[in-house]
Design a protein around this motif. Structure first.
Motif, PDB file in Angstrom:
ATOM      1  N   LEU A  38     -39.621 -18.816  21.587  1.00 47.01           N
ATOM      2  CA  LEU A  38     -38.473 -18.589  22.460  1.00 47.01           C
ATOM      3  C   LEU A  38     -38.388 -19.647  23.558  1.00 47.01           C
ATOM      4  CD1 LEU A  38     -38.755 -14.709  22.757  1.00 47.01           C
ATOM      5  CD2 LEU A  38     -36.847 -15.952  21.720  1.00 47.01           C
ATOM      6  N   GLN A  39     -39.528 -20.068  24.043  1.00 42.43           N
ATOM      7  CA  GLN A  39     -39.544 -21.085  25.097  1.00 42.43           C
ATOM      8  C   GLN A  39     -38.947 -22.398  24.583  1.00 42.43           C
ATOM      9  OE1 GLN A  39     -43.429 -21.581  26.744  1.00 42.43           O
ATOM     10  NE2 GLN A  39     -42.723 -22.734  28.525  1.00 42.43           N
ATOM     11  N   ASP A  40     -39.327 -22.779  23.384  1.00 39.34           N
ATOM     12  CA  ASP A  40     -38.780 -24.011  22.799  1.00 39.34           C
ATOM     13  C   ASP A  40     -37.279 -23.891  22.566  1.00 39.34           C
ATOM     14  OD1 ASP A  40     -41.305 -25.139  22.752  1.00 39.34           O
ATOM     15  OD2 ASP A  40     -41.718 -24.578  20.668  1.00 39.34           O
ATOM     16  N   ILE A  41     -36.848 -22.748  22.040  1.00 35.00           N
ATOM     17  CA  ILE A  41     -35.419 -22.560  21.754  1.00 35.00           C
ATOM     18  C   ILE A  41     -34.612 -22.551  23.045  1.00 35.00           C
ATOM     19  CG2 ILE A  41     -33.692 -21.010  20.750  1.00 35.00           C
ATOM     20  CD1 ILE A  41     -35.884 -19.965  18.879  1.00 35.00           C
ATOM     21  N   SER A  42     -35.116 -21.858  24.076  1.00 36.72           N
ATOM     22  CA  SER A  42     -34.363 -21.726  25.320  1.00 36.72           C
ATOM     23  C   SER A  42     -34.182 -23.072  26.022  1.00 36.72           C
ATOM     24  CB  SER A  42     -35.048 -20.737  26.266  1.00 36.72           C
ATOM     25  OG  SER A  42     -36.324 -21.207  26.660  1.00 36.72           O
ATOM     26  N   PHE A  43     -35.138 -23.978  25.852  1.00 35.77           N
ATOM     27  CA  PHE A  43     -34.982 -25.318  26.433  1.00 35.77           C
ATOM     28  C   PHE A  43     -33.761 -26.015  25.834  1.00 35.77           C
ATOM     29  CE2 PHE A  43     -35.670 -29.884  26.641  1.00 35.77           C
ATOM     30  CZ  PHE A  43     -36.015 -30.063  27.978  1.00 35.77           C
ATOM     31  N   LYS A  44     -33.599 -25.927  24.521  1.00 34.16           N
ATOM     32  CA  LYS A  44     -32.431 -26.524  23.861  1.00 34.16           C
ATOM     33  C   LYS A  44     -31.154 -25.801  24.272  1.00 34.16           C
ATOM     34  CE  LYS A  44     -35.157 -27.844  19.802  1.00 34.16           C
ATOM     35  NZ  LYS A  44     -35.348 -27.635  18.336  1.00 34.16           N
ATOM     36  N   MET A  45     -31.254 -24.492  24.431  1.00 35.95           N
ATOM     37  CA  MET A  45     -30.096 -23.677  24.796  1.00 35.95           C
ATOM     38  C   MET A  45     -29.500 -24.108  26.139  1.00 35.95           C
ATOM     39  SD  MET A  45     -30.188 -19.543  24.807  1.00 35.95           S
ATOM     40  CE  MET A  45     -31.288 -19.378  26.221  1.00 35.95           C
ATOM     41  N   ILE A  46     -30.346 -24.548  27.043  1.00 33.98           N
ATOM     42  CA  ILE A  46     -29.883 -24.944  28.380  1.00 33.98           C
ATOM     43  C   ILE A  46     -29.647 -26.444  28.480  1.00 33.98           C
ATOM     44  CG2 ILE A  46     -30.488 -24.971  30.837  1.00 33.98           C
ATOM     45  CD1 ILE A  46     -29.869 -22.190  29.722  1.00 33.98           C
ATOM     46  N   ASN A  47     -30.465 -27.239  27.800  1.00 29.68           N
ATOM     47  CA  ASN A  47     -30.492 -28.676  28.068  1.00 29.68           C
ATOM     48  C   ASN A  47     -29.880 -29.575  27.002  1.00 29.68           C
ATOM     49  OD1 ASN A  47     -32.179 -28.766  30.651  1.00 29.68           O
ATOM     50  ND2 ASN A  47     -33.495 -27.554  29.308  1.00 29.68           N
ATOM     51  N   ASP A  48     -29.603 -29.049  25.813  1.00 31.21           N
ATOM     52  CA  ASP A  48     -29.026 -29.920  24.791  1.00 31.21           C
ATOM     53  C   ASP A  48     -27.683 -30.464  25.272  1.00 31.21           C
ATOM     54  OD1 ASP A  48     -27.625 -30.754  22.187  1.00 31.21           O
ATOM     55  OD2 ASP A  48     -29.622 -30.203  21.480  1.00 31.21           O
ATOM     56  N   TRP A 100     -28.945 -14.437  30.245  1.00 34.42           N
ATOM     57  CA  TRP A 100     -28.923 -15.905  30.293  1.00 34.42           C
ATOM     58  C   TRP A 100     -27.495 -16.389  30.070  1.00 34.42           C
ATOM     59  CZ3 TRP A 100     -30.865 -13.073  26.224  1.00 34.42           C
ATOM     60  CH2 TRP A 100     -30.317 -13.294  24.947  1.00 34.42           C
ATOM     61  N   HIS A 101     -27.312 -17.697  30.176  1.00 33.45           N
ATOM     62  CA  HIS A 101     -25.976 -18.277  30.023  1.00 33.45           C
ATOM     63  C   HIS A 101     -26.032 -19.484  29.100  1.00 33.45           C
ATOM     64  CE1 HIS A 101     -27.668 -20.889  33.180  1.00 33.45           C
ATOM     65  NE2 HIS A 101     -26.896 -21.818  32.644  1.00 33.45           N
ATOM     66  N   VAL A 102     -24.869 -19.826  28.548  1.00 34.08           N
ATOM     67  CA  VAL A 102     -24.676 -21.081  27.824  1.00 34.08           C
ATOM     68  C   VAL A 102     -23.474 -21.769  28.463  1.00 34.08           C
ATOM     69  CG1 VAL A 102     -24.094 -22.167  25.623  1.00 34.08           C
ATOM     70  CG2 VAL A 102     -25.632 -20.189  25.668  1.00 34.08           C
ATOM     71  N   MET A 103     -23.649 -23.030  28.834  1.00 31.35           N
ATOM     72  CA  MET A 103     -22.547 -23.754  29.468  1.00 31.35           C
ATOM     73  C   MET A 103     -21.661 -24.393  28.407  1.00 31.35           C
ATOM     74  SD  MET A 103     -22.604 -26.648  32.482  1.00 31.35           S
ATOM     75  CE  MET A 103     -23.103 -28.009  31.423  1.00 31.35           C
ATOM     76  N   ASN A 104     -20.350 -24.228  28.571  1.00 32.01           N
ATOM     77  CA  ASN A 104     -19.384 -24.840  27.680  1.00 32.01           C
ATOM     78  C   ASN A 104     -19.122 -26.290  28.098  1.00 32.01           C
ATOM     79  OD1 ASN A 104     -18.917 -22.420  26.163  1.00 32.01           O
ATOM     80  ND2 ASN A 104     -17.678 -21.680  27.880  1.00 32.01           N
ATOM     81  N   ALA A 105     -18.531 -27.048  27.183  1.00 30.98           N
ATOM     82  CA  ALA A 105     -18.255 -28.458  27.453  1.00 30.98           C
ATOM     83  C   ALA A 105     -17.294 -28.647  28.620  1.00 30.98           C
ATOM     84  CB  ALA A 105     -17.693 -29.122  26.192  1.00 30.98           C
ATOM     85  N   ASP A 106     -16.425 -27.653  28.877  1.00 33.94           N
ATOM     86  CA  ASP A 106     -15.452 -27.777  29.964  1.00 33.94           C
ATOM     87  C   ASP A 106     -15.993 -27.311  31.312  1.00 33.94           C
ATOM     88  OD1 ASP A 106     -15.556 -25.048  29.667  1.00 33.94           O
ATOM     89  OD2 ASP A 106     -13.421 -24.781  29.203  1.00 33.94           O
ATOM     90  N   GLY A 107     -17.290 -26.981  31.382  1.00 31.59           N
ATOM     91  CA  GLY A 107     -17.892 -26.566  32.645  1.00 31.59           C
ATOM     92  C   GLY A 107     -17.852 -25.071  32.900  1.00 31.59           C
TER      93      GLY A 107
END
Length: 271
Positions: A38-48, A100-107
C-alpha cells in the motif's frame, strides 16, 4: 485421576493459546506485507505526473486495502507507515476512517475512503465512501449516507457521547477544491440501522441559517487556515476568513485569515 485431568486441561489450554498466538503473529505479518504494498501504491497515487496513472494507483490501493482489512482483527493494526493517506480512530475505538484524495489534471480533487467498524469478533465490517461532492446543491444542509459522501480528507475525530440522544462524531477535514480555492469542513458522522450517516443539525447558525448540518469554509488556495480542536475549552477554533476588500464580499477564492478567530463550543451536545 483429578491430577491427570488437571494436567490434560493445562496442556489443552497451553496448546490453544499457542495456536492463537501463532495465528495472530501470522496475521500481523500479512498486514505488514500489505502495508508495504500500500505504501508503494500510495506514493504513485499522490506523486505520479499523469492523472490516469494516479487513478489507476487509487483503484489498486482500494482493492489491496480491502483485501488487507479482511485479515482477522485488522482493526488493531495501525497502518502507521501510510503517510499519504489519513487514518483517524474515534476515542471510543468504535470505528476508524481511512480517507485520501486524487488530484485531477485541472487542479480539482476527488476523494476516497472507507469507515471500518471495530467488531468484537474481529470480522470486517466497513462502509465505503463514495464522493458525490458535485451533486450537492446545499451541502451545509444535507444529510446523506456513505454512498453519497461530501468528500474530504479527515485529520481529526471528536467524539460527542454525552448529553445526546444519538452519539455522534465530529470530523475535521481538508478539502482541496480547485486551482483558485481550498476548503475545510466540519462534518458529522453517526450510525443508525447498520448505516453510516453524514451531516446532522447540531451547529447553531445565524438568523438566515439557524441550523447547519455541516460547516464549510472556502478561502484562497495560496492562504493557510487553522481549524482545530481545543479539548481544554471544548471548542473547535478556526481562523476568521474575510475578503481583502469589502467590495469583494462573496468572492471566497480571495478570502483569507484576518488575524482574528472564531469557534464552536460544545454545550449540552450542541455547538
Amino acid at each position: 485421576m483429578i491430577r491427570s485431568s488437571f494436567i490434560l486441561g493445562c496442556i489443552f489450554f497451553l496448546s490453544f493459546t499457542s495456536r492463537a498466538q501463532q495465528s495472530a503473529a501470522s496475521g500481523t505479518q500479512k498486514l505488514k506485507a500489505y502495508q508495504d504494498t500500500l505504501q508503494d501504491i500510495s506514493f504513485k497515487m499522490i506523486n505520479d505526473s499523469l492523472e490516469p496513472q494516479r487513478y489507476n494507483a487509487s483503484y489498486k490501493f482500494i482493492k489491496t486495502l480491502v483485501t488487507a482489512l479482511k485479515t482477522s482483527n485488522s482493526f488493531n493494526f495501525p497502518f502507521d507507515s501510510l503517510k499519504s493517506i489519513s487514518i483517524q480512530t474515534s476515542s471510543d475505538k468504535r470505528f476508524r476512517i481511512f480517507s485520501w484524495h486524487v488530484m485531477n489534471a485541472d487542479g480539482s480533487y476527488r476523494y476516497y475512503g472507507t469507515v471500518q467498524i471495530n467488531n468484537p469478533d474481529g470480522k470486517l465490517q466497513m462502509f465505503p465512501l463514495v464522493d458525490f461532492t458535485s451533486e450537492f446543491k446545499n451541502p451545509a444542509d444535507s444529510t446523506t449516507t456513505n454512498d453519497k459522501w461530501y468528500g474530504a480528507q479527515y485529520y481529526r475525530i471528536i467524539s460527542v457521547l454525552n448529553n445526546v440522544k444519538t452519539p455522534y462524531y465530529i470530523l475535521l477535514g481538508w478539502k482541496g477544491n480547485n486551482v483558485k480555492s481550498t476548503k475545510k469542513v466540519i462534518d458529522v458522522i453517526h450510525f443508525k440501522d447498520n448505516k453510516a450517516y453524514f451531516g446532522m443539525p447540531v451547529f447553531d447558525g445565524d438568523k438566515e441559517n439557524p441550523l447547519k448540518k455541516r460547516v464549510i469554509f472556502e478561502y484562497d488556495r495560496k492562504a493557510s487556515m487553522v481549524l482545530n480542536w481545543d479539548p481544554k475549552i471544548t471548542t473547535i477554533i478556526f481562523d476568521h476568513l474575510a475578503p481583502p476588500d469589502d467590495r469583494l464580499k462573496g468572492r471566497f477564492e480571495l478570502y483569507g485569515p484576518d488575524f482574528s478567530y472564531d469557534g464552536y463550543r460544545l454545550i449540552n451536545g450542541r455547538w
